[in-house]
Design a protein around this motif. Structure first.
Motif, PDB file in Angstrom:
ATOM      1  N   ALA A 141       0.855  -1.184   0.000  1.00  0.00           N
ATOM      2  CA  ALA A 141       0.000   0.000   0.000  1.00  0.00           C
ATOM      3  C   ALA A 141       0.887   1.228   0.000  1.00  0.00           C
ATOM      4  O   ALA A 141       1.946   1.230   0.626  1.00  0.00           O
ATOM      5  N   ASP A 143       0.846   5.061   1.130  1.00  0.00           N
ATOM      6  CA  ASP A 143       0.003   5.970   1.909  1.00  0.00           C
ATOM      7  C   ASP A 143       0.154   7.392   1.394  1.00  0.00           C
ATOM      8  O   ASP A 143       0.873   7.661   0.434  1.00  0.00           O
ATOM      9  N   PRO A 152      -0.387  -4.548   4.440  1.00  0.00           N
ATOM     10  CA  PRO A 152      -1.080  -3.561   5.273  1.00  0.00           C
ATOM     11  C   PRO A 152      -2.271  -4.176   5.997  1.00  0.00           C
ATOM     12  O   PRO A 152      -2.857  -5.157   5.542  1.00  0.00           O
ATOM     13  N   GLN A 156      -4.700   0.543   7.571  1.00  0.00           N
ATOM     14  CA  GLN A 156      -3.696   1.116   6.670  1.00  0.00           C
ATOM     15  C   GLN A 156      -4.203   1.119   5.237  1.00  0.00           C
ATOM     16  O   GLN A 156      -3.945   2.045   4.476  1.00  0.00           O
ATOM     17  N   GLU A 157      -4.941   0.084   4.859  1.00  0.00           N
ATOM     18  CA  GLU A 157      -5.469   0.026   3.489  1.00  0.00           C
ATOM     19  C   GLU A 157      -6.444   1.153   3.234  1.00  0.00           C
ATOM     20  O   GLU A 157      -6.478   1.745   2.161  1.00  0.00           O
ATOM     21  N   GLU A 159      -6.489   4.089   4.549  1.00  0.00           N
ATOM     22  CA  GLU A 159      -5.866   5.406   4.444  1.00  0.00           C
ATOM     23  C   GLU A 159      -4.883   5.504   3.298  1.00  0.00           C
ATOM     24  O   GLU A 159      -4.230   6.529   3.134  1.00  0.00           O
ATOM     25  N   SER A 160      -4.734   4.424   2.513  1.00  0.00           N
ATOM     26  CA  SER A 160      -3.711   4.464   1.470  1.00  0.00           C
ATOM     27  C   SER A 160      -4.272   5.134   0.233  1.00  0.00           C
ATOM     28  O   SER A 160      -5.481   5.189   0.025  1.00  0.00           O
ATOM     29  N   ARG A 161      -3.355   5.629  -0.629  1.00  0.00           N
ATOM     30  CA  ARG A 161      -3.848   6.189  -1.876  1.00  0.00           C
ATOM     31  C   ARG A 161      -3.738   5.195  -3.012  1.00  0.00           C
ATOM     32  O   ARG A 161      -4.336   5.369  -4.058  1.00  0.00           O
TER      33      ARG A 161
END
Lengths: 219, 395
Positions: A141, A143, A152, A156-157, A159-161
């Motif tokens: 991922a 971020d 992740p 975390q996934e 909030e990732s781009r």
């Protein structure tokens, strides 16, 4: 080209158990952190005439979620897993037969597609189906700050781009399948591929260790 | 995929053994197989192992509008999934007779017995109530699915915690797990089903049949009871004729079994509560047996990142150059975008004069536009020659 803002990239702890169900020909459970998946394989078995292929085995992948009916997302993931397995399996050794792989989500805490791939590989190994190579799934991922996170968790996934999953083969560490979501540059893609190839070393070592442990005692 | 049929000699062997009061796995007539109950990471997820039969139940909740004739009651929804993993005979998407039978039995056992207080699930009368959804997935079929399903469903319902809701006048706030502790469902009693299989027209009886025994049985009697010796549901299938005292005897046996199983469930719930309170990790991962030779677990493993940069560079060098980029799009008018020139019409129409006229007009228009455009790669291409440029290489 910056690699991995975080100083110590780690894979979450993972574990697996094989042959835990008595009915399927091969079964395995794969756990990555809190994400866990159960896989069962039936095959080679009788195939319906409408689905048979004259020179190879027909592979069918079914993904079952915990709650609700399967949607298009599950179908897309089924395609990804099926294509990876078909590339690895020596299906021409069993023409006009069917191989069914069933994946059940036990808990989803991120990196689900990678967990599916790992569980599928272990189940296929447990069923004793001939394969030309093993495969491992790794999720990366990216971020918001451009840092790359491997394996992740669900938080975390979210909030990732960008989110990428690669299936890496065991012989030459090449990419067998990639599934990405979000936007990223070409450089970031190459970095993630390189990182995934490194991470797959750990997973292949784990496969080797599990199989060695399993066959350490002769029956 | 079809299930392997049972051979005649297997059938005769099992029936003969039952006549001599023997079972394949060495159990006595009234013995249950080993029951193992474990829980998942989140509330409401439960695994039950009845011998080799494996079942997973998950409870979830959702706020919806209630039924019109019952505005104060919450809704319970049950769904049993016969996963193709459990048996080669199960197929996705096909509503088989077994699936309908199991679903109906579970509904009668849990919903009609009113074991859950549905009025406590009401949030705003007539507008918002909780819908509690129980999904049971069958993972491995080795006989007696109904019992395993009922144990899993009621245990998951006891384990589940729903989000707390605050009502202030007209406003309803649903608090997340972090804000306020979720609250358990109010359960009056725990109905558990016990299955009895009959052989040789009701002469012989076995409790908790395994898969092979199920295939040779004549009929099945299912009694759902709670530990207060109240029968919640009885179902007899297979067309066997039973005498009154046979049914009474079965219900006595069932009450003994149900109290044992209820004890087991309560112990499992207590253990899980203790572990969660102590802050320990709980879930499928932890319940994986470590001493088994077929299981292996690693710890958090750091990755060797020292030569990743070189590797990434290598990949870039070895990769082919990306194809020539498409010229940036042009906006000939409001709401239209144009990329490239487009292909020449290959229909071979005979009105070529008209085409030529049109082409000339187009040329004039495009040259006119070309002058207007400031930055455009296509500009150069247009200015050079009036040749159609293909947008993409099709071959």
């Amino acid at each position: 080209m910056e690699v991995c803002g975080s100083s110590n990239p780690t894979l979450r702890e993972f574990g697996s158990e094989q042959n835990l169900l008595s009915r399927p020909d091969g079964s395995s459970s794969f756990v990555q952190g809190d994400t866990s998946v159960l896989a069962g394989v039936y095959g080679p078995a009788e195939v319906k005439v409408s689905k048979e292929i004259y020179d190879r085995a027909t592979l069918e992948v079914v993904i079952q979620t915990k709650v609700g009916l399967p949607s298009v997302k599950e179908r897309a993931r089924e395609q990804c897993v099926r294509e990876t397995c078909e590339a690895a399996l020596l299906s021409t050794l069993n023409p006009r037969s069917s191989l069914t792989l069933i994946l059940q989500v036990v808990h989803d805490d991120g990196s689900l597609l990678a967990c599916f791939l790992n569980a599928a590989c272990m189940a296929l190994m447990d069923a004793g189906l001939p394969m030309s190579c093993l495969f491992a799934g790794v999720t990366c991922a990216i971020d918001g700050d451009g840092r790359i996170i491997i394996d992740p968790s669900a938080v975390q996934e979210k909030e990732s781009r960008a989110l990428m999953t690669f299936a890496i083969d065991s012989k030459e560490r090449r990419v067998m399948m990639s599934s990405t979501k979000g936007s990223f540059t070409v450089h970031e893609l190459h970095q993630c591929v390189a990182i995934s190839q490194k991470a797959s070393d750990n997973i292949f070592e784990f496969y080797r260790e599990s199989v060695r442990r399993r066959y350490s005692k002769s029956v | 995929m079809r299930d392997t049929p049972l051979s005649n000699c297997e059938r005769d062997f099992i029936l003969k053994a039952i006549e001599e009061k023997r079972r394949l796995d060495g159990r006595q007539t009234y013995d249950y197989r080993n029951i193992k109950i474990s829980f998942g990471t989140d509330y409401g997820c439960c695994f039950v192992d009845l011998g080799k039969t494996r079942v997973m139940a998950q409870v979830s909740c959702e706020l919806i509008t209630p039924k019109e004739n019952r505005p104060n009651d919450g809704i319970m929804f049950f769904n049993i999934e016969l996963s193709p993993m459990a048996s080669p005979a199960f197929e996705t998407g096909r509503q088989s007779e077994l699936m309908v039978k199991l679903n109906r039995q579970l509904e009668r056992c849990l919903r009609n017995s009113k074991c859950i207080d549905t009025e406590s699930l009401c949030v705003v009368s007539g507008e918002k109530v909780w819908q509690i959804r129980v999904d049971v997935h069958l993972l491995n079929h080795d006989g007696n699915l109904m019992d395993a399903t009922s144990i899993a469903a009621i245990t998951a319902l006891c384990h589940f915690r729903r989000p707390d809701v605050g009502i202030q006048g007209e406003d309803v706030t649903v608090y997340s797990t972090e804000e306020r502790d979720p609250i358990p469902l109010s359960i009056y009693h725990m109905p558990i089903s016990v299955s009895f299989s009959f052989f040789q027209q009701g002469t012989y009886l076995l409790v908790d049949p395994c898969d092979r025994e199920e295939r040779v049985m004549d009929g099945l009697l299912m009694i759902a009871m709670n530990k207060h010796r109240e029968i919640c549901s009885i179902q007899s299938s297979g067309g066997i004729m039973l005498l009154k005292d046979q049914v009474l005897r079965c219900s006595k046996i069932a009450s003994v079994k149900v109290s044992e199983i209820t004890e087991l469930i309560n112990r499992a719930l207590e253990n899980d509560k203790k572990v969660r309170k102590a802050g320990g990790r709980c879930g499928f991962a932890e319940s994986m047996p470590q001493e088994r030779i077929t299981a292996l677990k690693t710890h958090v493993s750091p990755l060797e990142m020292t030569d990743v940069e070189e590797k990434a560079n290598e990949i870039v060098l070895r990769a082919e150059a990306p194809p020539q980029t498409v010229p940036s799009p042009v906006l000939p008018g409001p709401g239209t975008g144009q990329v490239g020139e487009g292909l020449q019409s290959s229909w071979g129409l005979e009105e070529e004069e008209e085409e030529e006229e049109e082409e000339e007009e187009e040329e004039e228009e495009q040259q006119h536009k070309a002058e207007e455009e400031v930055t455009c790669v296509a500009e150069e291409k247009r200015g050079v020659k009036m040749q159609p440029v293909p947008i993409s290489r099709w071959q």
